[in-house]
Structure formats: structure tokens, C-alpha cells
Write an enzyme that holds these catalytic residues in place. Structure first.
Site, short mmCIF file in Angstrom:
data_model
loop_
_atom_site.label_atom_id
_atom_site.label_comp_id
_atom_site.label_asym_id
_atom_site.label_seq_id
_atom_site.Cartn_x
_atom_site.Cartn_y
_atom_site.Cartn_z
N ASP A 62 0.87 -1.17 0.00
CA ASP A 62 0.00 0.00 0.00
C ASP A 62 0.92 1.24 0.00
O ASP A 62 2.11 1.14 0.29
CB ASP A 62 -0.88 -0.04 1.25
CG ASP A 62 -1.62 1.26 1.49
OD1 ASP A 62 -2.23 1.77 0.53
OD2 ASP A 62 -1.57 1.76 2.63
N ASP B 80 -0.15 5.18 0.87
CA ASP B 80 -0.39 6.15 1.95
C ASP B 80 -0.53 5.45 3.31
O ASP B 80 -1.32 4.53 3.46
CB ASP B 80 -1.68 6.93 1.66
CG ASP B 80 -1.56 7.78 0.41
OD1 ASP B 80 -1.10 8.92 0.52
OD2 ASP B 80 -1.91 7.28 -0.68
MG MG Z 1 -2.96 3.22 3.29
#
Ligand code: MG
Length: 254
Positions: A16, A18
Site C-alpha cells: 500500500d 499512503d
Molecule cells: Mg494506506
């Protein structure tokens, strides 16, 4: 809690963005990827024969912007677009008129509510309330109201200080599963790192891969909070350290 892998050998890495690779910022466009992390990603991509992919709620174009000059396999918009190692991009499309109607209504709400930020994601929208957390419930209710007449095509995805409306049936789990069907990911052991609610779909998919046995995928939850991932790292800095250690670890002799 399980031990995290200490060697990259045989792994396929899914990350992932952010809250996992970069710390969350007051606004989504203010995040920053440190150069040493970019170097770790480059080295790990090389060491895995390219089996390293970003899996994000952002569009792939934004991921490319923050990772430049790296151009890695990526799933964007929670899986609505996916780029394989060979550069092929698959895009899921939706009724853009429906999105426009919801975006228009959301814009009116955001304009009337200081501190909210509307993000146009093309196939959906995101309403950020990091600057106005007191409006969290109102934003959630708005999103539910907007999809109510379109519930067969769209769904609400809550996240950290954000509520998104996205096409139904697309999630990070299906994106990871699709990567694992193709080279160079197929046959490797999937590891996925994520910090938010949308990542739980990815963790669930990992459990299903290979029947969830010893050779099944390994989910790594970043930060606190309930999760179905068997491993955990405390924060983004710990992710950076783990990636650097993996990249520095000598390949095993064959
Ligand atoms: Mg995230």
C-alpha cells in the site's frame, strides 16, 4: 503474531502507499517518499525479478509521480486499474454519468462545509475530512445517501479521515489475486503491507491464496487497530527499516 520474513527470496511484495510507504499528510498531495526508500524499492524489484507491486486507492498516475523514476507494477483506485510488469494496463469502467451526479451533489456539500476536500477519482469520488474531523458522520451519511439508488454498482469505502465511493466488486484483494495469476508473481509467496480498512480485503485474499497454509500469503498490518493480518509493523518508519533490511540481506546461494 508471526515473524516477518527476513529474506526476499521467493517473495512477491505488495505495498500500500499512503500510511504504509509514506506518512499521512494534512492533504493527500503533500506526502513525500524519502530517497532511501525509493532505492530499497528499486533493489527489491530487481531482486524479485519485478515481483513488487504498489496496491493503492490512488490512481496509478499519482503512484508513478511519487515513485519516479521508478515505474513499478501497480494497482490503482482499489483495483479499478492494474498495470502488469510488461506495462499492460487493465481498466475497469463504470457509468460516468452516475459518478458525475454523485460528484456534483458531493461538491455542493463540500462547498458548504469548510475543511472538507473532494477528490475526483474518475471512477469514483473521495471526500477527505482530515481538516474537519467533526464532520466525519455527516460525510459518511452523505456517501450512504448518494449510493442508495446505485447500490448495485457502487459501494462506500471508509478510510482514515476519508470516505470514498467506488465501484462495487473491486478491491485490493482481487487486485493482488490477479497479480498472483501472472508472471513474475505466480509461484511466489505473497506479502502485503497495508494500514487501512481497505487493506483488510487484501489480507483476506492472502489467506485464501494457496489455501492459507504455510505457503499462503503473509499480511502485515501497519500501525494499530484490529486486523486479520498475522504480522504487524508499528509505523511507516518501521516499514522503511524492514524494506532496507530486506534489500541489504544477501541473496541465498543456489
Ligand atoms: Mg494506506
Amino acid at each position: 503474531m508471526h515473524q516477518l520474513p527476513t529474506s526476499i527470496d521467493g517473495l512477491a511484495l505488495f505495498l500500500d502507499f499512503d500510511g504504509t510507504l509514506v506518512d499521512l499528510a494534512p492533504r493527500p498531495d503533500l506526502v513525500h517518499l524519502p530517497d532511501p526508500v525509493r532505492h530499497s524499492l528499486r533493489d527489491l524489484a530487481a531482486r524479485t525479478g519485478g515481483a513488487l507491486a504498489l496496491v493503492s486507492g490512488r490512481p496509478i498516475a499519482e503512484i508513478d509521480h511519487y515513485l519516479a523514476p521508478l515505474n513499478l507494477p501497480a494497482a490503482g483506485l482499489h483495483g479499478a486499474e492494474r498495470r502488469s510488469l510488461d506495462g499492460t494496463i487493465r481498466r475497469f469502467d463504470v457509468d460516468r454519468n452516475e459518478v458525475a451526479v454523485m460528484r456534483h451533489a458531493a461538491q455542493a456539500f463540500v462547498d458548504a462545509t469548510p475543511g472538507l476536500l473532494l477528490e475526483d477519482k474518475g471512477i469514483g469520488i473521495a471526500i477527505h475530512y482530515r481538516q474537519a474531523p467533526e464532520h466525519a458522520d455527516a460525510v459518511r451519511r452523505l456517501a450512504i445517501t448518494l449510493i442508495a439508488p446505485r447500490r448495485r454498482s457502487f459501494t462506500v469505502q471508509p478510510g482514515k479521515m476519508v470516505v470514498e465511493i467506488k465501484p462495487r466488486g473491486l478491491d485490493k484483494g482481487s487486485a493482488i489475486a490477479a497479480f498472483m495469476q501472472e508472471a513474475p508473481f505466480a509461484g511466489r509467496r505473497a506479502v502485503f503491507l497495508g494500514d487501512d480498512l481497505t487493506d483488510e480485503k487484501g489480507f483476506a485474499a492472502l489467506r485464501r491464496l494457496s489455501g492459507g497454509g504455510d505457503r499462503g500469503g503473509i499480511g502485515v498490518k501497519v500501525g494499530e487497530g484490529p486486523t486479520q493480518a498475522p504480522c504487524r509493523l508499528p509505523d511507516v518508519a518501521a516499514v522503511h527499516h524492514w524494506l532496507a533490511d530486506l534489500a541489504a540481506h544477501a541473496p541465498s546461494a543456489h
